[in-house]
Write a protein that holds these residues in place. Structure first.
Motif, PDB file in Angstrom:
ATOM      1  N   ARG A 222     -83.972 -51.177  45.336  1.00 37.61           N
ATOM      2  CA  ARG A 222     -85.035 -50.606  46.160  1.00 37.61           C
ATOM      3  C   ARG A 222     -86.368 -49.911  45.599  1.00 37.61           C
ATOM      4  O   ARG A 222     -87.496 -50.344  45.687  1.00 37.61           O
ATOM      5  CB  ARG A 222     -84.549 -49.705  47.161  1.00 37.61           C
ATOM      6  CG  ARG A 222     -83.807 -50.524  48.440  1.00 37.61           C
ATOM      7  CD  ARG A 222     -83.532 -49.276  49.440  1.00 37.61           C
ATOM      8  NE  ARG A 222     -82.829 -47.980  49.096  1.00 37.61           N
ATOM      9  CZ  ARG A 222     -81.251 -48.185  49.154  1.00 37.61           C
ATOM     10  NH1 ARG A 222     -80.749 -49.229  49.593  1.00 37.61           N
ATOM     11  NH2 ARG A 222     -80.812 -47.051  48.814  1.00 37.61           N
ATOM     12  N   ARG A 223     -86.140 -49.089  44.433  1.00 40.13           N
ATOM     13  CA  ARG A 223     -87.102 -48.783  43.496  1.00 40.13           C
ATOM     14  C   ARG A 223     -87.864 -49.896  42.909  1.00 40.13           C
ATOM     15  O   ARG A 223     -89.032 -49.593  42.730  1.00 40.13           O
ATOM     16  CB  ARG A 223     -86.660 -47.521  42.446  1.00 40.13           C
ATOM     17  CG  ARG A 223     -86.026 -46.346  43.349  1.00 40.13           C
ATOM     18  CD  ARG A 223     -85.756 -45.248  42.172  1.00 40.13           C
ATOM     19  NE  ARG A 223     -84.452 -45.458  41.485  1.00 40.13           N
ATOM     20  CZ  ARG A 223     -83.232 -45.613  41.847  1.00 40.13           C
ATOM     21  NH1 ARG A 223     -82.954 -44.874  43.018  1.00 40.13           N
ATOM     22  NH2 ARG A 223     -82.306 -45.792  41.159  1.00 40.13           N
ATOM     23  N   GLN A 224     -87.076 -50.713  42.161  1.00 44.23           N
ATOM     24  CA  GLN A 224     -87.655 -51.705  41.705  1.00 44.23           C
ATOM     25  C   GLN A 224     -88.649 -52.525  42.342  1.00 44.23           C
ATOM     26  O   GLN A 224     -89.899 -52.770  42.085  1.00 44.23           O
ATOM     27  CB  GLN A 224     -86.714 -52.723  41.146  1.00 44.23           C
ATOM     28  CG  GLN A 224     -87.186 -54.094  40.435  1.00 44.23           C
ATOM     29  CD  GLN A 224     -87.742 -53.873  38.949  1.00 44.23           C
ATOM     30  OE1 GLN A 224     -86.806 -52.994  38.514  1.00 44.23           O
ATOM     31  NE2 GLN A 224     -88.449 -54.702  38.578  1.00 44.23           N
ATOM     32  N   ASP A 225     -88.237 -52.750  43.809  1.00 38.80           N
ATOM     33  CA  ASP A 225     -89.227 -53.570  44.701  1.00 38.80           C
ATOM     34  C   ASP A 225     -90.344 -52.657  45.170  1.00 38.80           C
ATOM     35  O   ASP A 225     -91.655 -53.121  45.341  1.00 38.80           O
ATOM     36  CB  ASP A 225     -88.415 -54.103  45.855  1.00 38.80           C
ATOM     37  CG  ASP A 225     -87.290 -55.068  45.672  1.00 38.80           C
ATOM     38  OD1 ASP A 225     -87.459 -55.691  44.442  1.00 38.80           O
ATOM     39  OD2 ASP A 225     -86.563 -55.121  46.433  1.00 38.80           O
ATOM     40  N   ASP A 226     -90.343 -51.215  45.414  1.00 42.21           N
ATOM     41  CA  ASP A 226     -91.181 -50.469  45.872  1.00 42.21           C
ATOM     42  C   ASP A 226     -92.306 -50.344  44.525  1.00 42.21           C
ATOM     43  O   ASP A 226     -93.404 -50.394  44.707  1.00 42.21           O
ATOM     44  CB  ASP A 226     -90.612 -49.111  46.000  1.00 42.21           C
ATOM     45  CG  ASP A 226     -89.940 -49.025  47.399  1.00 42.21           C
ATOM     46  OD1 ASP A 226     -89.946 -49.916  47.934  1.00 42.21           O
ATOM     47  OD2 ASP A 226     -89.221 -47.895  47.541  1.00 42.21           O
ATOM     48  N   SER A 227     -91.854 -50.412  43.453  1.00 42.40           N
ATOM     49  CA  SER A 227     -92.563 -50.304  42.053  1.00 42.40           C
ATOM     50  C   SER A 227     -93.428 -51.484  42.081  1.00 42.40           C
ATOM     51  O   SER A 227     -94.782 -51.500  41.767  1.00 42.40           O
ATOM     52  CB  SER A 227     -91.758 -50.007  40.950  1.00 42.40           C
ATOM     53  OG  SER A 227     -92.620 -50.026  39.735  1.00 42.40           O
ATOM     54  N   GLU A 228     -92.819 -52.972  42.171  1.00 43.18           N
ATOM     55  CA  GLU A 228     -93.385 -53.915  42.133  1.00 43.18           C
ATOM     56  C   GLU A 228     -94.368 -54.082  43.227  1.00 43.18           C
ATOM     57  O   GLU A 228     -95.611 -54.727  43.135  1.00 43.18           O
ATOM     58  CB  GLU A 228     -92.376 -55.144  41.965  1.00 43.18           C
ATOM     59  CG  GLU A 228     -91.460 -55.340  40.807  1.00 43.18           C
ATOM     60  CD  GLU A 228     -90.602 -56.213  41.180  1.00 43.18           C
ATOM     61  OE1 GLU A 228     -90.379 -56.896  42.053  1.00 43.18           O
ATOM     62  OE2 GLU A 228     -89.752 -56.427  40.255  1.00 43.18           O
ATOM     63  N   GLU A 229     -94.030 -53.622  44.365  1.00 46.61           N
ATOM     64  CA  GLU A 229     -95.196 -53.734  45.504  1.00 46.61           C
ATOM     65  C   GLU A 229     -96.416 -53.018  45.209  1.00 46.61           C
ATOM     66  O   GLU A 229     -97.558 -53.032  45.424  1.00 46.61           O
ATOM     67  CB  GLU A 229     -94.580 -53.139  46.822  1.00 46.61           C
ATOM     68  CG  GLU A 229     -95.347 -53.450  48.092  1.00 46.61           C
ATOM     69  CD  GLU A 229     -94.422 -53.022  49.407  1.00 46.61           C
ATOM     70  OE1 GLU A 229     -95.119 -52.378  50.350  1.00 46.61           O
ATOM     71  OE2 GLU A 229     -93.293 -52.995  49.471  1.00 46.61           O
ATOM     72  N   ALA A 230     -96.110 -51.452  44.781  1.00 50.71           N
ATOM     73  CA  ALA A 230     -97.245 -50.777  44.284  1.00 50.71           C
ATOM     74  C   ALA A 230     -98.256 -51.418  43.417  1.00 50.71           C
ATOM     75  O   ALA A 230     -99.422 -51.265  43.359  1.00 50.71           O
ATOM     76  CB  ALA A 230     -96.698 -49.399  43.921  1.00 50.71           C
ATOM     77  N   THR A 231     -97.599 -51.909  42.393  1.00 52.51           N
ATOM     78  CA  THR A 231     -98.055 -52.540  41.311  1.00 52.51           C
ATOM     79  C   THR A 231     -99.282 -53.570  41.766  1.00 52.51           C
ATOM     80  O   THR A 231    -100.381 -53.654  41.467  1.00 52.51           O
ATOM     81  CB  THR A 231     -97.408 -52.888  40.159  1.00 52.51           C
ATOM     82  OG1 THR A 231     -96.613 -51.800  39.592  1.00 52.51           O
ATOM     83  CG2 THR A 231     -98.130 -53.739  38.918  1.00 52.51           C
TER      84      THR A 231
ATOM     85  N   ARG B 276    -102.188 -52.093  43.747  1.00 55.29           N
ATOM     86  CA  ARG B 276    -103.285 -51.612  43.028  1.00 55.29           C
ATOM     87  C   ARG B 276    -103.933 -52.844  42.449  1.00 55.29           C
ATOM     88  O   ARG B 276    -105.330 -52.834  42.207  1.00 55.29           O
ATOM     89  CB  ARG B 276    -102.489 -50.947  41.735  1.00 55.29           C
ATOM     90  CG  ARG B 276    -102.388 -49.280  42.299  1.00 55.29           C
ATOM     91  CD  ARG B 276    -101.958 -48.462  40.884  1.00 55.29           C
ATOM     92  NE  ARG B 276    -101.122 -49.026  40.135  1.00 55.29           N
ATOM     93  CZ  ARG B 276     -99.496 -48.870  40.126  1.00 55.29           C
ATOM     94  NH1 ARG B 276     -99.175 -48.032  41.030  1.00 55.29           N
ATOM     95  NH2 ARG B 276     -98.929 -49.586  39.467  1.00 55.29           N
TER      96      ARG B 276
END
Length: 64
Positions: free
Chosen positions: A37-46, A49
């Motif tokens: 979940r954290r990986q997916d959230d990070s990819e989505e935020a990137t 941006r």
């Protein structure tokens, strides 16, 4: 002679088995680890941006 059974216990045992079966199906369908979940959230935020960085600011037409 057949063994006597308590119908309430049999009904509850069947309900528990059904609930566990549904829970297992949901774990397979929706279950992800915290790291995933954290990986997916990070990819989505990137991605968000990067998308915002490519935004063109529209200048209002000059009234000359």
């Amino acid at each position: 002679m057949a063994e006597t059974i308590n119908l309430n216990k049999a009904r509850k045992r069947k309900a528990r088995a059904e609930k566990e079966r549904r829970a297992e199906a949901n774990r397979l369908r929706y279950g992800r680890s915290g790291a995933q979940r954290r990986q997916d959230d990070s990819e989505e935020a990137t991605a968000r941006r990067r998308h915002e960085q490519h935004r063109r600011d529209e200048k209002p037409p000059s009234s000359s």
